[in-house]
Design a protein around this motif. Sequence first.
Motif, PDB file in Angstrom:
ATOM      1  N   GLU A   1       8.450 107.721  15.249  1.00 15.09           N
ATOM      2  CA  GLU A   1       7.780 106.904  15.853  1.00 15.09           C
ATOM      3  C   GLU A   1       6.361 106.443  15.591  1.00 15.09           C
ATOM      4  OE1 GLU A   1       6.866 106.694  20.664  1.00 15.09           O
ATOM      5  OE2 GLU A   1       7.701 108.622  19.710  1.00 15.09           O
ATOM      6  N   GLN A   2       5.622 107.389  15.217  1.00 14.46           N
ATOM      7  CA  GLN A   2       4.253 106.941  14.837  1.00 14.46           C
ATOM      8  C   GLN A   2       3.999 105.695  13.354  1.00 14.46           C
ATOM      9  OE1 GLN A   2       2.766 107.689  17.198  1.00 14.46           O
ATOM     10  NE2 GLN A   2       1.014 108.225  15.916  1.00 14.46           N
ATOM     11  N   LEU A   3       4.531 106.116  13.179  1.00 15.40           N
ATOM     12  CA  LEU A   3       5.272 105.172  11.524  1.00 15.40           C
ATOM     13  C   LEU A   3       5.433 103.497  12.077  1.00 15.40           C
ATOM     14  CD1 LEU A   3       6.742 107.598   8.917  1.00 15.40           C
ATOM     15  CD2 LEU A   3       5.076 105.687   8.839  1.00 15.40           C
ATOM     16  N   SER A   4       6.343 103.071  13.244  1.00 17.70           N
ATOM     17  CA  SER A   4       6.970 102.325  14.004  1.00 17.70           C
ATOM     18  C   SER A   4       5.906 101.454  14.965  1.00 17.70           C
ATOM     19  CB  SER A   4       8.083 102.505  14.377  1.00 17.70           C
ATOM     20  OG  SER A   4       8.046 102.987  15.736  1.00 17.70           O
ATOM     21  N   CYS A   5       4.613 102.388  14.956  1.00 15.97           N
ATOM     22  CA  CYS A   5       3.676 101.845  16.447  1.00 15.97           C
ATOM     23  C   CYS A   5       3.373 101.020  15.615  1.00 15.97           C
ATOM     24  CB  CYS A   5       3.361 102.577  16.457  1.00 15.97           C
ATOM     25  SG  CYS A   5       2.689 102.025  18.369  1.00 15.97           S
TER      26      CYS A   5
ATOM     27  N   GLU B   1       3.908 105.720  25.041  1.00 20.64           N
ATOM     28  CA  GLU B   1       2.251 104.882  23.995  1.00 20.64           C
ATOM     29  C   GLU B   1       1.766 104.251  23.412  1.00 20.64           C
ATOM     30  OE1 GLU B   1       0.342 108.698  21.944  1.00 20.64           O
ATOM     31  OE2 GLU B   1      -1.789 107.879  22.569  1.00 20.64           O
ATOM     32  N   CYS B   2       2.929 104.057  22.766  1.00 20.16           N
ATOM     33  CA  CYS B   2       2.800 102.484  21.548  1.00 20.16           C
ATOM     34  C   CYS B   2       2.772 101.651  21.956  1.00 20.16           C
ATOM     35  CB  CYS B   2       3.644 102.573  20.840  1.00 20.16           C
ATOM     36  SG  CYS B   2       3.785 101.331  19.791  1.00 20.16           S
TER      37      CYS B   2
ATOM     38  N   VAL C   1      -0.155  96.469  24.688  1.00 16.31           N
ATOM     39  CA  VAL C   1      -0.424  95.569  25.650  1.00 16.31           C
ATOM     40  C   VAL C   1      -2.174  96.066  25.777  1.00 16.31           C
ATOM     41  CG1 VAL C   1      -0.574  95.377  28.529  1.00 16.31           C
ATOM     42  CG2 VAL C   1       1.127  95.829  26.430  1.00 16.31           C
ATOM     43  N   LYS C   2      -2.633  97.091  25.526  1.00 17.68           N
ATOM     44  CA  LYS C   2      -4.692  97.145  25.324  1.00 17.68           C
ATOM     45  C   LYS C   2      -5.023  95.909  24.100  1.00 17.68           C
ATOM     46  CE  LYS C   2      -5.459 101.546  26.588  1.00 17.68           C
ATOM     47  NZ  LYS C   2      -5.218 103.006  26.100  1.00 17.68           N
ATOM     48  N   LYS C   3      -4.126  95.893  23.356  1.00 22.53           N
ATOM     49  CA  LYS C   3      -4.965  95.154  22.401  1.00 22.53           C
ATOM     50  C   LYS C   3      -4.792  94.322  22.408  1.00 22.53           C
ATOM     51  CE  LYS C   3      -5.382  94.247  17.626  1.00 22.53           C
ATOM     52  NZ  LYS C   3      -4.376  93.873  16.649  1.00 22.53           N
ATOM     53  N   TRP C   4      -3.904  94.226  23.242  1.00 21.73           N
ATOM     54  CA  TRP C   4      -3.769  92.054  23.579  1.00 21.73           C
ATOM     55  C   TRP C   4      -4.776  91.974  24.882  1.00 21.73           C
ATOM     56  CZ3 TRP C   4      -1.353  89.950  28.008  1.00 21.73           C
ATOM     57  CH2 TRP C   4      -1.640  88.369  28.410  1.00 21.73           C
TER      58      TRP C   4
END
Length: 133
Positions: free
Chosen positions: A41-45, A116-117, A122-125
Amino acid sequence: MFSRHIPRVLGGAALLALVASAGLGVSSCAYQNEQELFAGEQLSCDTVSVTYRGTIAPLMAQHCQRCHGPTRAESGVVVTAHHDVQTLGRTGQLLGVIQHKPGYPAMPDDEPMLSECDINKVKKWVRAGMPDN
Ligand code: HEC
């Protein structure tokens, strides 16, 4: 009399030891799988290439538009066009509801919290100024 009981007791102990070690074997295997899933999951985020059309709009379509779209607009909120989502981003409502912040109704209303990903995307955007890209 005692000597006849001893082998049975030992047998029981050996069986217990066997069951215990089998149990340990299973749990360590499950633990490993969990680690692998988590790593995946971490890798695909990917929070680097976040865009409105490629990331945010699909998220809104999948998790929000059922209740906030053309056919149903809970609380008068619609998230179908860029400017709709941008307005919610500006007021702080978008990040408030998806992060289950105090004072905001927790969204999605009938589903678990976004991953979380997805929240990080959304936060980034929002931080990037909610571009229509
Ligand atoms: C199953 C239906 C449903 C889904 C799915 C849903 N909502 Fe809602 N939403 C509601 C309802 C019902 C309310 C009114 C809740 C209240 O005021 O307590 C609401 C209220 C809101 C509000 C207004 C908050 C405020 O401060 O008054 C926002 C913003 C919002 N939702 C955003 C979203 C977003 C973003 C998603 C997707 C991540 C989403 N909703 C998913 C049903 C839903």
